[in-house]
Every structure is written in structure tokens, then in C-alpha cells.
Design a protein around this motif. Structure first.
Motif, PDB file in Angstrom:
ATOM      1  N   VAL A 108      47.907  44.114  42.214  1.00 50.63           N
ATOM      2  CA  VAL A 108      47.999  45.176  41.210  1.00 50.63           C
ATOM      3  C   VAL A 108      48.895  46.302  41.698  1.00 50.63           C
ATOM      4  N   VAL A 110      40.700  40.920  40.057  1.00 52.65           N
ATOM      5  CA  VAL A 110      42.127  40.799  40.333  1.00 52.65           C
ATOM      6  C   VAL A 110      42.388  41.301  41.742  1.00 52.65           C
ATOM      7  N   ASP A 111      43.311  40.648  42.425  1.00 54.72           N
ATOM      8  CA  ASP A 111      43.703  41.062  43.764  1.00 54.72           C
ATOM      9  C   ASP A 111      44.277  42.484  43.711  1.00 54.72           C
ATOM     10  N   ALA A 167      40.052  40.159  32.133  1.00 54.70           N
ATOM     11  CA  ALA A 167      39.652  38.753  32.232  1.00 54.70           C
ATOM     12  C   ALA A 167      38.764  38.483  33.438  1.00 54.70           C
ATOM     13  N   GLU A 210      50.026  43.080  31.137  1.00 54.69           N
ATOM     14  CA  GLU A 210      49.516  41.909  31.854  1.00 54.69           C
ATOM     15  C   GLU A 210      48.490  42.314  32.916  1.00 54.69           C
ATOM     16  N   VAL A 211      48.701  43.448  33.576  1.00 55.23           N
ATOM     17  CA  VAL A 211      47.699  43.940  34.532  1.00 55.23           C
ATOM     18  C   VAL A 211      46.385  44.227  33.818  1.00 55.23           C
ATOM     19  N   CYS A 212      46.460  44.862  32.641  1.00 55.65           N
ATOM     20  CA  CYS A 212      45.250  45.144  31.864  1.00 55.65           C
ATOM     21  C   CYS A 212      44.549  43.845  31.447  1.00 55.65           C
ATOM     22  N   ARG A 213      45.332  42.852  31.053  1.00 60.50           N
ATOM     23  CA  ARG A 213      44.720  41.571  30.674  1.00 60.50           C
ATOM     24  C   ARG A 213      43.999  40.934  31.856  1.00 60.50           C
ATOM     25  N   ARG A 214      44.639  40.991  33.018  1.00 59.53           N
ATOM     26  CA  ARG A 214      43.998  40.416  34.208  1.00 59.53           C
ATOM     27  C   ARG A 214      42.714  41.163  34.553  1.00 59.53           C
ATOM     28  N   LEU A 215      42.738  42.480  34.447  1.00 60.96           N
ATOM     29  CA  LEU A 215      41.553  43.271  34.767  1.00 60.96           C
ATOM     30  C   LEU A 215      40.412  42.991  33.806  1.00 60.96           C
ATOM     31  N   ALA A 230      40.690  39.716  25.895  1.00 61.60           N
ATOM     32  CA  ALA A 230      41.755  40.286  26.712  1.00 61.60           C
ATOM     33  C   ALA A 230      43.130  40.087  26.079  1.00 61.60           C
ATOM     34  N   ASP A 231      43.284  39.011  25.282  1.00 61.09           N
ATOM     35  CA  ASP A 231      44.582  38.746  24.662  1.00 61.09           C
ATOM     36  C   ASP A 231      44.880  39.676  23.488  1.00 61.09           C
TER      37      ASP A 231
END
Length: 491
Positions: free
Chosen positions: A50, A45-46, A42, A35-40, A275-276
């Protein structure tokens, strides 16, 4: 083994629960990282978020490792405990002298060690690991379907293809084996020498004709066996090839290839954000590995169940023998003339297990401390060993009565028989049943046993009749009605 069985079951359940917790921790950590990788991928990210997620993942990994270590330690202890319980049950099965014990042990004893290893492995490792892998598989599937159900189905495609390939080959194997196998087996049965009566009894040339017929049949039999061997090798090869195809389909490389192709097409079509695709490249690839491990564990579980069933069938004996109880005396010495094995089987078949303590000629399996095997009380164990004439030999062992059979010392057949005799003397069974060959020609041991068990009956099965049976002995004939003859002799 009822009490022991309850403890073993509780430990298996506890180990399985710990493995499940460890599996949850593993999947949770992987999901956090993905999920961290997906956020990065997309967008921005804060950074603090992270770092918090990374710290949480590290904590979960550490907790999962601790829980898994505890689970594996408990599993090893459970497997060892279950094997020890089975060994003790086997020792009791042999030691209680139930009907046909010597024959049963001779036919089964050689497979005991591998069966014990398989049964202990299933209880101690297979079941907890299967629960762990199943938990990982279900949680991973749930996460993938939550991300995108279409890509989740794509991730399951190699698994489906593997099962399909193997299923088709197994179905064809079973179909052909039902027809061709029986036909080839019949051809082997039919290839046997047939010499007519005239050839066997005619005085002229009978031997030569018989030899010719036998040689021809032998050639035919060799051909039938060769055809059967070739066919069997081919069919087994096909079955192994099907399994290999299934394993290739289950491999992470196959799963990665299919996920990349299917995910690339969906990303290109705009139906899946780039990202998905990350969860499926990380988690989806591991699905096949978990499922392949489960198939191996299922096979191991099946083999272990068969081994456990064999052990249980050997250690569990029905007390309902259906035989008329023998009219044994309540005290004194009785000798039974005849084959000792048959005499022991006849006596034990008609006697309750809790009433008779049998000492067999086949060496007993002695596990744990020798003193504890003989009796729970140390003084009682030493006294019984002196009566059986084995005290001095036990004292020569490295730890004396605390020595463990099979661990500290390898017991000879003579030593194991005399220790079994001491156990019977120290027990409280109403009848002490002894294979006369255990005593040899040592009359002093028999008299000591009779004197020690004066309130009980001592039955000696021996052929020929013992020379050391004095006037106190009542002799019975194995072929006669033992109870009636005893009553007549006692008068």
C-alpha cells in the motif's frame, strides 16, 4: 502564413500530446487509489504494498502536474502566437492594397477583435483541453468496463438519457421551425401598406384615406411581429429547457444517484461484490463531467472555426483578378483623376500584389515595432520616415522606432497613414500607389517620394487633380482606358 501555420500546428500537436500525458497521469493516479480501496475492502492487504502504491501515485501526480503546467504554458504561447500571426496577416491584407480593401475593412473591421480572441482560444486552449478530456473519458470507460461491464453500462445511463432528451427537443424544434417559422415570416412580409391608385391620385380625401390605410397596416404589422416574437421566445425557451435537462442528466449528482441505485440492486442480488462498487462511485461519477465539458468545448470549437474562417477569408485574397493589366509606366509620377477609392480598386484589381505597394486613406493596422513595420533595416526605416514626413513624430514616441503600435503608443490616423507611406517607400514594389488624401496639400512629401523612388512608378489617386503635380506628371482619367491614354499622353 504557411511557415507560421506549420509552427502553430506543431505547437498545438505538442500541447495536445502533453495534455494527453497529463490526462493519463490523472487517470492512473485515480485508478491506483481506487484499487487500493478495493483491496482494503476485500480483505487484508500488505502494508508495504500500500505504501509503495501511495508513493507511486504521489510521484505520478507530481509528474502529471508538471506536464500539465508545461502544456498550459505552451497553449497560451500558441494562442498568442496565432493571434499575432493573424494580426500580421490582416495588416498585410490592408497594406497591400488589393481590390476593395477599404470597403472590406469597413464592413469587417468591427468584428476583428472578437474573432481574433475566438480563433486564438480555439488554437491555444480548446483543442488541447478537448484532447485531454477525451483521453480521460476513454481511459475511464476502459477501466470501468474492465471492472464490470454491466455496471459500466449503468454508469453510461445518465449520459444516454441526457442525449435522448436533448435530441428529442432539438428534432421537434427543427421540425416546427421549418413550418411555423416560415408561415409567421410570410405574415410579416404580407403586412405592408397597400394604397390603390385611385386613393393616391383622387383629389378629394386622398390623404385621409392613405393615412387610414397605413395605420391599419401598421396595426396588422405590429400584431404579426408580436406573434412572431412570442413564438420565437417560446421555441428558444423549449430549446434551452432541453439543454438544461441534458445538463441535469450529465451532472455528477444524477450519475451518483443512478450508480448507487443500480449498484445497490446488483450487490443485493449478489452479482457484484461490494468492493467493486467503489470504482463506479469514484470514476463513474466523473464520466458525466468530462462529457459535459466536451460538449462545451465542441460548441466553442464550432464558434471559433467560424471566426477563423472569417479571418482567413479576409486575409486571403486571390491573385487571379481576371482584369487586364494596366500599362503602367516603369518610372515617374502618374495622377489619376476621380474618386480615390474607385481608382485604387481599379488599379489594384488589374495589378499583381507583389508589384504594387498601396497606401490607403483608411488607417493601417500597425503591429510590433514601428521601425520593423517600415523596414527591416533601422537606417532604411528612418530614411523612409523622413521622406514621408513622420520621423519627428516617431521620435516623440516613448521608445522611438522601437515603440509598438497599440502597445506603447496609440497612433492617430495621420500617423498611421504616413507610417504606411514610409513602408511603401522603403519597400521594393515596382509601383507605389497612393491615395492622394494621405498627402493632403504637402507637395514636398510627394516630390520627395518621387525622387526617392525614381526607378519606380508613383501613382497618385486624387480628386480633384492635385495642384502640386508638376510637368513630370502624366494625368489619367479614371473613366477612360488607362493604359491607352497613358501611351498617348507619354508621346
Amino acid at each position: 502564413m504557411s511557415g507560421t501555420g506549420g509552427r502553430i500546428t506543431g505547437r498545438v500537436v505538442a500541447a495536445s500530446l502533453l495534455e494527453s500525458v497529463s490526462a493519463v497521469a490523472t487517470v492512473a493516479t485515480l485508478v491506483v487509489i481506487v484499487e487500493v480501496c478495493r483491496r482494503l475492502l476485500a480483505g487484508p492487504v500488505d502494508r508495504d504494498l500500500v505504501m509503495e502504491l501511495a508513493g507511486a501515485a504521489a510521484a505520478v501526480v507530481l509528474a502529471g502536474a508538471i506536464v500539465q503546467f508545461a502544456a498550459r504554458a505552451l497553449s497560451r504561447r500558441t494562442g498568442a502566437g496565432y493571434r499575432h500571426a493573424l494580426r500580421y496577416a490582416i495588416a498585410r491584407r490592408i497594406g497591400d492594397g488589393r481590390a476593395s480593401t477599404p470597403a472590406d475593412w469597413r464592413s469587417y473591421g468591427s468584428t476583428t477583435t472578437p474573432d481574433l480572441a475566438l480563433a486564438g482560444t480555439v488554437v491555444g486552449r480548446t483543442i488541447p483541453e478537448a484532447v485531454s478530456n477525451l483521453t480521460v473519458l476513454l481511459l475511464s470507460l476502459g477501466y470501468l468496463f474492465w471492472v464490470d461491464w454491466r455496471m459500466a453500462l449503468v454508469s453510461l445511463l445518465p449520459i444516454f438519457l441526457g442525449f435522448l432528451a436533448f435530441g428529442v427537443i432539438v428534432t421537434d424544434f427543427e421540425r416546427t421551425m421549418r413550418t411555423d417559422y416560415d408561415a409567421l415570416e410570410e405574415s410579416i412580409d404580407a403586412a405592408r401598406p397597400v394604397v390603390d391608385l385611385h386613393a393616391r391620385v383622387h383629389p378629394a380625401g386622398a390623404r385621409a384615406r392613405t393615412v387610414t390605410e397605413v395605420r391599419a397596416t401598421a396595426r396588422e404589422l405590429a400584431g404579426a411581429v408580436e406573434r412572431f416574437s412570442v413564438y420565437f421566445r417560446e421555441k428558444v425557451g423549449e430549446l434551452l429547457a432541453g439543454r438544461s435537462l441534458a445538463e441535469i442528466a450529465f451532472s455528477p449528482l444524477t450519475a451518483l444517484t443512478i450508480i448507487l441505485i443500480g449498484g445497490g440492486l446488483m450487490v443485493r442480488a449478489g452479482s457484484l461484490p461490494p468492493a467493486d462498487l467503489v470504482p463506479f462511485l469514484v470514476v463513474g461519477v466523473g464520466l458525466s463531467a468530462s462529457l459535459l465539458t466536451l460538449t462545451y468545448l465542441a460548441e466553442e470549437f464550432g464558434v471559433g472555426l467560424k471566426a477563423n474562417a472569417r479571418l482567413r477569408s479576409f486575409t486571403t485574397v486571390s491573385t487571379d483578378t481576371g482584369a487586364t493589366p494596366l500599362d503602367m509606366p516603369s518610372r515617374g509620377l502618374v495622377t489619376i483623376d476621380g474618386d480615390p477609392d474607385r481608382a485604387i480598386e481599379r488599379v489594384t484589381a488589374a495589378s499583381s500584389a507583389d508589384r504594387t505597394a498601396a497606401v490607403l486613406f483608411d488607417p493601417s493596422i500597425i503591429t510590433g515595432p514601428i521601425g520593423g513595420f517600415i523596414a527591416g533595416d533601422a537606417a532604411r526605416a528612418e530614411h523612409a520616415a523622413r521622406i514621408a514626413g513622420v520621423h519627428d513624430r516617431i521620435m516623440s514616441f516613448p521608445r522611438g522606432y522601437d515603440s509598438e503600435g497599440g502597445e506603447d503608443v496609440s497612433l492617430s490616423p495621420w500617423e498611421s497613414r504616413r507610417i504606411a507611406l514610409a513602408r511603401a517607400v522603403a519597400g521594393d514594389a515596382e509601383v507605389v500607389l497612393i491615395d492622394g488624401r494621405v498627402l493632403g496639400h504637402d507637395a514636398s512629401v510627394l516630390r520627395a517620394v518621387v525622387d526617392e523612388t525614381e526607378s519606380r512608378a508613383v501613382v497618385v489617386c486624387v480628386a480633384p487633380p492635385p495642384a502640386f503635380a508638376d510637368e513630370r506628371a502624366v494625368r489619367l482619367d479614371l473613366e477612360s482606358a488607362a493604359g491607352a491614354e497613358y501611351e498617348e499622353a507619354a508621346r
